[in-house]
Design an enzyme around this catalytic site. Structure first.
Site, PDB file in Angstrom:
ATOM      1  CE  LYS A  85      -5.191  -2.877   0.292  1.00 50.81           C
ATOM      2  NZ  LYS A  85      -5.450  -4.258   0.590  1.00 50.81           N
ATOM      3  NE  ARG A 132       1.155  -6.696  -0.413  1.00 51.40           N
ATOM      4  CZ  ARG A 132       0.723  -5.865  -1.348  1.00 51.40           C
ATOM      5  NH1 ARG A 132      -0.120  -4.887  -1.042  1.00 51.40           N
ATOM      6  NH2 ARG A 132       1.129  -5.997  -2.597  1.00 51.40           N
TER       7      ARG A 132
HETATM    8  C1  9MG Z   1      -1.359  -8.018  -3.320  1.00 49.31           C
HETATM    9  N1  9MG Z   1      -2.134  -7.333  -2.296  1.00 49.31           N
HETATM   10  C2  9MG Z   1      -2.790  -6.148  -2.438  1.00 49.31           C
HETATM   11  N2  9MG Z   1      -3.402  -5.837  -1.284  1.00 49.31           N
HETATM   12  C3  9MG Z   1      -3.122  -6.840  -0.408  1.00 49.31           C
HETATM   13  C4  9MG Z   1      -3.470  -7.100   0.918  1.00 49.31           C
HETATM   14  O1  9MG Z   1      -4.260  -6.289   1.600  1.00 49.31           O
HETATM   15  N3  9MG Z   1      -3.010  -8.215   1.492  1.00 49.31           N
HETATM   16  C5  9MG Z   1      -2.217  -9.076   0.814  1.00 49.31           C
HETATM   17  N4  9MG Z   1      -1.792 -10.193   1.443  1.00 49.31           N
HETATM   18  N5  9MG Z   1      -1.856  -8.892  -0.465  1.00 49.31           N
HETATM   19  C6  9MG Z   1      -2.309  -7.791  -1.055  1.00 49.31           C
END
Ligand code: 9MG
Length: 386
Positions: free
Chosen positions: A330, A365
Protein backbone atom coordinates in the site's frame (compact mmCIF):
# COMPACT_ATOMS: atom_id res chain seq x y z
CA UNK A 1 -3.52 10.85 21.19
CA UNK A 2 -5.02 13.94 19.58
CA UNK A 3 -6.72 14.57 16.26
CA UNK A 4 -4.33 14.22 13.31
CA UNK A 5 -3.84 17.27 11.10
CA UNK A 6 -4.17 16.92 7.32
CA UNK A 7 -0.42 16.38 6.99
CA UNK A 8 -0.75 13.41 9.28
CA UNK A 9 0.96 14.65 12.42
CA UNK A 10 -0.92 13.75 15.63
CA UNK A 11 -1.74 16.87 17.61
CA UNK A 12 -0.26 16.85 21.11
CA UNK A 13 -2.49 17.88 24.03
CA UNK A 14 -1.70 17.99 27.74
CA UNK A 15 -3.65 15.76 30.12
CA UNK A 16 -7.10 16.97 31.11
CA UNK A 17 -8.17 14.00 33.18
CA UNK A 18 -6.66 12.95 36.47
CA UNK A 19 -4.40 10.00 35.88
CA UNK A 20 -6.41 7.29 37.63
CA UNK A 21 -9.00 4.78 36.53
CA UNK A 22 -11.59 6.56 38.67
CA UNK A 23 -11.38 9.67 36.49
CA UNK A 24 -12.00 7.55 33.36
CA UNK A 25 -14.79 5.75 35.19
CA UNK A 26 -16.62 9.03 35.69
CA UNK A 27 -16.94 9.66 31.93
CA UNK A 28 -19.80 8.89 29.54
CA UNK A 29 -19.59 5.21 28.49
CA UNK A 30 -19.55 6.13 24.80
CA UNK A 31 -16.33 8.15 25.34
CA UNK A 32 -14.38 5.07 26.47
CA UNK A 33 -12.29 2.55 24.53
CA UNK A 34 -10.13 -0.38 25.55
CA UNK A 35 -7.11 -1.78 23.74
CA UNK A 36 -4.70 -4.56 24.69
CA UNK A 37 -1.21 -3.15 25.32
CA UNK A 38 2.33 -4.46 25.72
CA UNK A 39 1.32 -7.63 23.92
CA UNK A 40 3.09 -10.92 24.57
CA UNK A 41 3.14 -14.00 22.38
CA UNK A 42 4.06 -17.67 22.55
CA UNK A 43 5.61 -18.96 25.78
CA UNK A 44 5.66 -15.51 27.42
CA UNK A 45 1.92 -15.12 26.81
CA UNK A 46 1.14 -18.54 28.27
CA UNK A 47 3.24 -17.88 31.40
CA UNK A 48 1.72 -14.44 32.02
CA UNK A 49 -1.85 -15.75 31.58
CA UNK A 50 -1.18 -18.70 33.90
CA UNK A 51 0.17 -16.30 36.53
CA UNK A 52 -2.96 -14.14 36.32
CA UNK A 53 -0.89 -11.23 35.02
CA UNK A 54 -2.31 -11.08 31.49
CA UNK A 55 -5.48 -11.74 29.49
CA UNK A 56 -5.47 -13.90 26.40
CA UNK A 57 -6.86 -11.84 23.53
CA UNK A 58 -9.68 -13.27 21.38
CA UNK A 59 -8.65 -16.81 22.34
CA UNK A 60 -5.61 -16.34 20.12
CA UNK A 61 -1.85 -16.33 20.39
CA UNK A 62 -1.40 -12.96 22.06
CA UNK A 63 -1.85 -11.95 25.68
CA UNK A 64 -2.06 -8.48 27.18
CA UNK A 65 -0.36 -7.74 30.51
CA UNK A 66 -1.53 -4.13 30.15
CA UNK A 67 -4.58 -2.33 28.83
CA UNK A 68 -4.65 1.07 27.22
CA UNK A 69 -7.83 2.98 27.94
CA UNK A 70 -8.73 5.86 25.67
CA UNK A 71 -11.18 8.59 26.61
CA UNK A 72 -12.51 11.10 24.10
CA UNK A 73 -12.30 14.69 25.32
CA UNK A 74 -15.27 17.04 24.99
CA UNK A 75 -13.27 19.50 22.84
CA UNK A 76 -11.89 16.76 20.56
CA UNK A 77 -8.93 14.44 20.79
CA UNK A 78 -8.48 11.73 23.39
CA UNK A 79 -6.44 10.90 26.45
CA UNK A 80 -4.93 7.52 27.19
CA UNK A 81 -4.25 5.66 30.41
CA UNK A 82 -2.20 2.45 30.71
CA UNK A 83 -3.16 0.06 33.51
CA UNK A 84 -2.09 -3.44 34.50
CA UNK A 85 -4.53 -6.33 34.23
CA UNK A 86 -4.65 -6.96 38.00
CA UNK A 87 -5.30 -3.24 38.63
CA UNK A 88 -8.05 -3.10 36.00
CA UNK A 89 -9.71 -6.35 37.14
CA UNK A 90 -9.78 -5.13 40.75
CA UNK A 91 -11.27 -1.79 39.64
CA UNK A 92 -13.98 -3.58 37.63
CA UNK A 93 -14.83 -5.68 40.73
CA UNK A 94 -15.34 -2.49 42.75
CA UNK A 95 -17.22 -0.43 40.17
CA UNK A 96 -20.67 -1.00 38.70
CA UNK A 97 -21.69 2.29 37.07
CA UNK A 98 -22.33 2.85 33.34
CA UNK A 99 -18.67 3.46 32.47
CA UNK A 100 -17.61 0.27 34.23
CA UNK A 101 -20.40 -1.56 32.37
CA UNK A 102 -19.09 -0.32 29.02
CA UNK A 103 -15.49 -1.25 29.90
CA UNK A 104 -16.61 -4.70 31.09
CA UNK A 105 -18.43 -5.28 27.78
CA UNK A 106 -15.34 -4.22 25.79
CA UNK A 107 -13.13 -6.45 27.96
CA UNK A 108 -15.44 -9.43 27.44
CA UNK A 109 -15.34 -8.89 23.68
CA UNK A 110 -11.55 -8.48 23.72
CA UNK A 111 -11.07 -11.84 25.37
CA UNK A 112 -13.88 -14.01 23.96
CA UNK A 113 -12.42 -16.85 21.85
CA UNK A 114 -13.50 -16.48 18.24
CA UNK A 115 -15.33 -19.34 16.52
CA UNK A 116 -13.95 -20.67 13.24
CA UNK A 117 -14.61 -18.26 10.35
CA UNK A 118 -15.30 -19.79 6.93
CA UNK A 119 -13.88 -23.00 8.38
CA UNK A 120 -10.61 -21.33 9.42
CA UNK A 121 -9.67 -21.69 13.10
CA UNK A 122 -8.96 -18.18 14.36
CA UNK A 123 -6.58 -19.22 17.14
CA UNK A 124 -3.81 -19.02 14.53
CA UNK A 125 -3.09 -16.61 11.70
CA UNK A 126 -4.04 -17.17 8.07
CA UNK A 127 -2.97 -15.60 4.81
CA UNK A 128 -5.51 -14.41 2.26
CA UNK A 129 -4.01 -14.24 -1.24
CA UNK A 130 -5.08 -11.42 -3.56
CA UNK A 131 -6.31 -12.37 -7.02
CA UNK A 132 -7.08 -9.19 -8.96
CA UNK A 133 -8.92 -9.78 -12.22
CA UNK A 134 -8.55 -6.12 -13.15
CA UNK A 135 -6.55 -4.37 -15.84
CA UNK A 136 -5.83 -1.35 -13.63
CA UNK A 137 -5.19 -2.45 -10.06
CA UNK A 138 -2.63 -0.24 -8.23
CA UNK A 139 -0.55 -3.05 -6.89
CA UNK A 140 -0.01 -5.51 -9.70
CA UNK A 141 -0.95 -3.35 -12.70
CA UNK A 142 -3.16 -5.98 -14.29
CA UNK A 143 -0.55 -8.76 -14.32
CA UNK A 144 -3.29 -11.38 -13.92
CA UNK A 145 -6.18 -9.61 -15.64
CA UNK A 146 -7.20 -12.41 -18.03
CA UNK A 147 -9.25 -15.36 -16.82
CA UNK A 148 -6.57 -18.00 -17.40
CA UNK A 149 -3.82 -15.86 -15.88
CA UNK A 150 -5.96 -15.11 -12.82
CA UNK A 151 -6.77 -18.80 -12.30
CA UNK A 152 -3.10 -19.72 -12.61
CA UNK A 153 -2.20 -16.96 -10.16
CA UNK A 154 -4.78 -18.19 -7.67
CA UNK A 155 -3.44 -21.73 -7.98
CA UNK A 156 0.09 -20.49 -7.36
CA UNK A 157 -0.96 -18.49 -4.30
CA UNK A 158 -2.76 -21.52 -2.92
CA UNK A 159 0.31 -23.69 -3.47
CA UNK A 160 2.36 -21.02 -1.69
CA UNK A 161 0.20 -21.35 1.42
CA UNK A 162 -2.79 -19.03 1.05
CA UNK A 163 -5.65 -20.35 3.18
CA UNK A 164 -8.16 -18.28 1.23
CA UNK A 165 -8.14 -16.51 -2.15
CA UNK A 166 -9.77 -13.09 -2.52
CA UNK A 167 -10.96 -12.63 -6.10
CA UNK A 168 -11.85 -9.08 -7.19
CA UNK A 169 -12.95 -7.59 -10.49
CA UNK A 170 -13.08 -3.88 -9.67
CA UNK A 171 -10.05 -1.72 -8.98
CA UNK A 172 -10.64 0.69 -6.10
CA UNK A 173 -7.50 2.73 -6.55
CA UNK A 174 -8.20 6.49 -6.87
CA UNK A 175 -8.76 7.30 -10.54
CA UNK A 176 -9.62 3.75 -11.61
CA UNK A 177 -12.16 3.42 -14.43
CA UNK A 178 -15.76 2.55 -13.47
CA UNK A 179 -16.74 -1.04 -14.20
CA UNK A 180 -20.32 -2.16 -14.79
CA UNK A 181 -21.92 -4.88 -12.68
CA UNK A 182 -22.06 -7.12 -15.77
CA UNK A 183 -18.37 -6.63 -16.52
CA UNK A 184 -17.43 -7.25 -12.89
CA UNK A 185 -19.42 -10.50 -12.87
CA UNK A 186 -17.88 -11.57 -16.18
CA UNK A 187 -14.40 -11.02 -14.72
CA UNK A 188 -14.78 -12.80 -11.39
CA UNK A 189 -17.23 -15.65 -11.97
CA UNK A 190 -15.10 -17.91 -14.22
CA UNK A 191 -12.10 -17.44 -11.95
CA UNK A 192 -14.09 -18.21 -8.81
CA UNK A 193 -15.76 -21.21 -10.47
CA UNK A 194 -12.43 -22.73 -11.50
CA UNK A 195 -10.65 -22.13 -8.18
CA UNK A 196 -13.59 -23.30 -6.07
CA UNK A 197 -13.95 -26.44 -8.20
CA UNK A 198 -10.37 -27.34 -7.24
CA UNK A 199 -11.26 -27.05 -3.56
CA UNK A 200 -9.93 -23.54 -2.89
CA UNK A 201 -11.63 -21.45 -0.23
CA UNK A 202 -12.66 -18.37 -2.20
CA UNK A 203 -13.73 -14.93 -1.11
CA UNK A 204 -15.18 -12.35 -3.47
CA UNK A 205 -13.98 -8.77 -3.17
CA UNK A 206 -16.99 -6.70 -4.18
CA UNK A 207 -19.37 -4.08 -2.88
CA UNK A 208 -22.36 -4.88 -5.10
CA UNK A 209 -25.18 -7.30 -4.28
CA UNK A 210 -25.59 -8.81 -7.80
CA UNK A 211 -21.86 -9.57 -7.95
CA UNK A 212 -22.02 -11.13 -4.48
CA UNK A 213 -24.93 -13.34 -5.53
CA UNK A 214 -23.22 -14.46 -8.76
CA UNK A 215 -19.96 -15.14 -6.92
CA UNK A 216 -21.63 -17.23 -4.23
CA UNK A 217 -23.46 -19.19 -6.90
CA UNK A 218 -20.10 -19.84 -8.62
CA UNK A 219 -18.60 -21.26 -5.43
CA UNK A 220 -17.28 -18.31 -3.41
CA UNK A 221 -17.85 -18.74 0.30
CA UNK A 222 -16.88 -15.36 1.78
CA UNK A 223 -17.97 -11.78 1.05
CA UNK A 224 -15.16 -9.22 1.41
CA UNK A 225 -16.80 -5.82 1.19
CA UNK A 226 -14.80 -2.58 1.31
CA UNK A 227 -18.11 -0.82 1.98
CA UNK A 228 -19.08 -3.13 4.84
CA UNK A 229 -22.48 -4.12 3.44
CA UNK A 230 -23.76 -0.56 3.09
CA UNK A 231 -24.73 -0.77 -0.61
CA UNK A 232 -28.39 -1.61 -1.42
CA UNK A 233 -29.27 -5.25 -0.92
CA UNK A 234 -25.89 -6.37 0.39
CA UNK A 235 -26.76 -6.73 4.08
CA UNK A 236 -29.95 -8.68 3.36
CA UNK A 237 -28.09 -10.90 0.92
CA UNK A 238 -25.33 -11.65 3.43
CA UNK A 239 -27.89 -12.47 6.11
CA UNK A 240 -29.96 -14.68 3.80
CA UNK A 241 -27.00 -16.62 2.39
CA UNK A 242 -25.23 -17.13 5.72
CA UNK A 243 -21.91 -16.24 4.08
CA UNK A 244 -19.05 -15.18 6.37
CA UNK A 245 -18.20 -11.53 5.77
CA UNK A 246 -15.33 -9.07 6.07
CA UNK A 247 -16.51 -5.55 6.89
CA UNK A 248 -14.02 -2.85 5.95
CA UNK A 249 -13.92 0.82 6.91
CA UNK A 250 -13.56 3.45 4.21
CA UNK A 251 -14.00 7.20 4.49
CA UNK A 252 -15.55 8.64 1.33
CA UNK A 253 -15.47 6.77 -1.95
CA UNK A 254 -12.50 5.40 -3.89
CA UNK A 255 -12.25 8.12 -6.55
CA UNK A 256 -11.84 10.97 -4.05
CA UNK A 257 -11.13 9.34 -0.69
CA UNK A 258 -7.49 10.45 -0.49
CA UNK A 259 -8.21 14.12 -1.30
CA UNK A 260 -8.59 15.38 2.27
CA UNK A 261 -9.37 12.64 4.79
CA UNK A 262 -10.25 14.03 8.22
CA UNK A 263 -10.83 12.41 11.60
CA UNK A 264 -11.04 13.52 15.18
CA UNK A 265 -9.05 10.52 16.47
CA UNK A 266 -8.64 8.15 13.52
CA UNK A 267 -8.28 4.88 15.46
CA UNK A 268 -11.31 5.66 17.62
CA UNK A 269 -13.47 7.04 14.80
CA UNK A 270 -12.82 3.86 12.81
CA UNK A 271 -13.63 1.77 15.89
CA UNK A 272 -16.99 3.53 16.31
CA UNK A 273 -17.84 3.00 12.67
CA UNK A 274 -16.90 -0.68 12.67
CA UNK A 275 -18.71 -1.30 15.94
CA UNK A 276 -21.85 0.26 14.41
CA UNK A 277 -21.54 -1.88 11.25
CA UNK A 278 -21.12 -5.03 13.34
CA UNK A 279 -24.25 -4.06 15.31
CA UNK A 280 -26.17 -3.39 12.07
CA UNK A 281 -25.12 -6.73 10.63
CA UNK A 282 -26.07 -8.49 13.84
CA UNK A 283 -29.47 -6.78 13.81
CA UNK A 284 -29.93 -8.05 10.23
CA UNK A 285 -29.33 -11.60 11.42
CA UNK A 286 -25.60 -12.22 10.97
CA UNK A 287 -23.97 -13.72 14.04
CA UNK A 288 -20.86 -11.79 15.18
CA UNK A 289 -18.81 -14.96 14.73
CA UNK A 290 -19.38 -14.75 10.97
CA UNK A 291 -17.79 -11.30 10.76
CA UNK A 292 -14.28 -9.96 10.46
CA UNK A 293 -13.62 -6.25 10.80
CA UNK A 294 -10.95 -4.43 8.82
CA UNK A 295 -9.81 -0.83 9.47
CA UNK A 296 -9.26 -0.27 5.75
CA UNK A 297 -5.66 0.90 5.62
CA UNK A 298 -5.30 3.45 2.81
CA UNK A 299 -9.03 3.91 2.27
CA UNK A 300 -9.63 7.59 3.02
CA UNK A 301 -6.64 7.92 5.35
CA UNK A 302 -3.50 10.06 5.38
CA UNK A 303 -0.19 8.57 6.53
CA UNK A 304 -0.69 9.70 10.14
CA UNK A 305 -4.16 8.12 10.23
CA UNK A 306 -2.85 4.81 8.87
CA UNK A 307 -0.01 4.71 11.39
CA UNK A 308 -2.26 5.63 14.30
CA UNK A 309 -4.70 2.87 13.32
CA UNK A 310 -1.95 0.28 12.81
CA UNK A 311 -0.37 1.15 16.18
CA UNK A 312 -3.74 0.67 17.91
CA UNK A 313 -4.85 -2.36 15.86
CA UNK A 314 -5.61 -4.44 18.97
CA UNK A 315 -8.42 -1.99 19.73
CA UNK A 316 -10.54 -3.66 17.05
CA UNK A 317 -10.64 -6.95 18.98
CA UNK A 318 -13.10 -5.08 21.21
CA UNK A 319 -15.68 -5.22 18.41
CA UNK A 320 -15.96 -8.92 19.28
CA UNK A 321 -15.19 -9.90 15.66
CA UNK A 322 -12.00 -11.26 14.14
CA UNK A 323 -9.60 -8.83 12.44
CA UNK A 324 -8.62 -8.81 8.77
CA UNK A 325 -5.68 -6.57 7.86
CA UNK A 326 -4.69 -5.39 4.38
CA UNK A 327 -1.36 -3.56 4.20
CA UNK A 328 0.26 -5.30 1.24
CA UNK A 329 2.12 -2.95 -1.16
CA UNK A 330 0.00 0.00 0.00
CA UNK A 331 0.97 3.58 -0.63
CA UNK A 332 1.50 4.40 3.07
CA UNK A 333 4.70 2.34 2.73
CA UNK A 334 5.78 4.57 -0.14
CA UNK A 335 4.99 7.66 1.96
CA UNK A 336 7.46 6.35 4.55
CA UNK A 337 10.33 5.22 2.30
CA UNK A 338 9.68 7.05 -0.96
CA UNK A 339 9.06 3.85 -2.96
CA UNK A 340 6.82 4.54 -5.93
CA UNK A 341 6.62 1.03 -7.41
CA UNK A 342 4.16 -1.05 -5.33
CA UNK A 343 6.06 -4.20 -6.25
CA UNK A 344 9.09 -2.81 -4.39
CA UNK A 345 7.25 -2.62 -1.06
CA UNK A 346 7.74 -6.20 0.11
CA UNK A 347 9.84 -5.25 3.16
CA UNK A 348 7.28 -2.72 4.36
CA UNK A 349 4.41 -5.10 3.64
CA UNK A 350 6.04 -7.84 5.71
CA UNK A 351 6.88 -5.47 8.58
CA UNK A 352 3.28 -4.24 8.75
CA UNK A 353 1.80 -7.75 8.40
CA UNK A 354 4.07 -9.05 11.18
CA UNK A 355 3.06 -6.19 13.43
CA UNK A 356 -0.59 -7.01 12.71
CA UNK A 357 0.14 -10.62 13.67
CA UNK A 358 1.87 -9.42 16.87
CA UNK A 359 -1.35 -7.59 17.73
CA UNK A 360 -3.44 -10.69 17.03
CA UNK A 361 -4.94 -9.95 13.60
CA UNK A 362 -6.21 -13.33 12.47
CA UNK A 363 -6.07 -12.86 8.69
CA UNK A 364 -3.68 -10.80 6.57
CA UNK A 365 -4.59 -10.01 2.95
CA UNK A 366 -1.45 -10.04 0.82
CA UNK A 367 0.02 -10.20 -2.67
CA UNK A 368 3.25 -11.95 -1.64
CA UNK A 369 1.86 -15.11 -0.10
CA UNK A 370 5.00 -17.29 0.07
CA UNK A 371 7.05 -14.53 1.70
CA UNK A 372 4.32 -13.69 4.23
CA UNK A 373 3.71 -17.33 5.15
CA UNK A 374 7.45 -17.76 5.73
CA UNK A 375 7.75 -14.56 7.78
CA UNK A 376 4.82 -15.56 10.00
CA UNK A 377 6.17 -19.10 10.49
CA UNK A 378 9.58 -17.80 11.58
CA UNK A 379 8.14 -15.16 13.93
CA UNK A 380 5.86 -17.77 15.47
CA UNK A 381 8.64 -20.34 15.89
CA UNK A 382 10.82 -17.80 17.72
CA UNK A 383 7.91 -16.71 19.94
CA UNK A 384 7.13 -20.26 20.97
CA UNK A 385 10.61 -20.67 22.48
CA UNK A 386 10.77 -17.29 24.25
C1 9MG B 1 -10.26 -5.16 -1.75
N1 9MG B 1 -9.31 -4.61 -0.79
C2 9MG B 1 -8.25 -3.81 -1.08
N2 9MG B 1 -7.61 -3.49 0.06
C3 9MG B 1 -8.27 -4.12 1.07
C4 9MG B 1 -8.11 -4.17 2.45
O1 9MG B 1 -7.15 -3.50 3.07
N3 9MG B 1 -8.97 -4.90 3.17
C5 9MG B 1 -9.98 -5.58 2.58
N4 9MG B 1 -10.83 -6.29 3.35
N5 9MG B 1 -10.20 -5.56 1.25
C6 9MG B 1 -9.36 -4.83 0.52
Amino acid sequence: MGPADPAGRPEQRGPVLGRGLDSFGALAPSALYLAPHGLLGGAAAAAAVAAGLAWRIAGGWTAAPLLKLFARMPMGGAEALVVSIPEFAAWLDRNHGPAAGRLRLLADRLCAPRPAWAGLALDRPHVMGIVNVTPDSFSDGGDHAGTAAAIAHGQALRAAGAAILDVGGESTRPGAADVSVEAEIARVVPVIRALAAEGALVSVDTRRAPVMAAALEAGAVVLNDIEALTQPGTLALAAATEAPVALMHMQGEPRTMQADPRYDVAALDVFDWLEARVAAAEAAGLPRGRMLVDPGIGFGKALGHNLEILAALGLYHATGAGILLGVSRKSFIGRIDGSTDPKRRLGGSLAAALDGWRQGAQIVRVHDVAETVQALAVAQAIGEIG
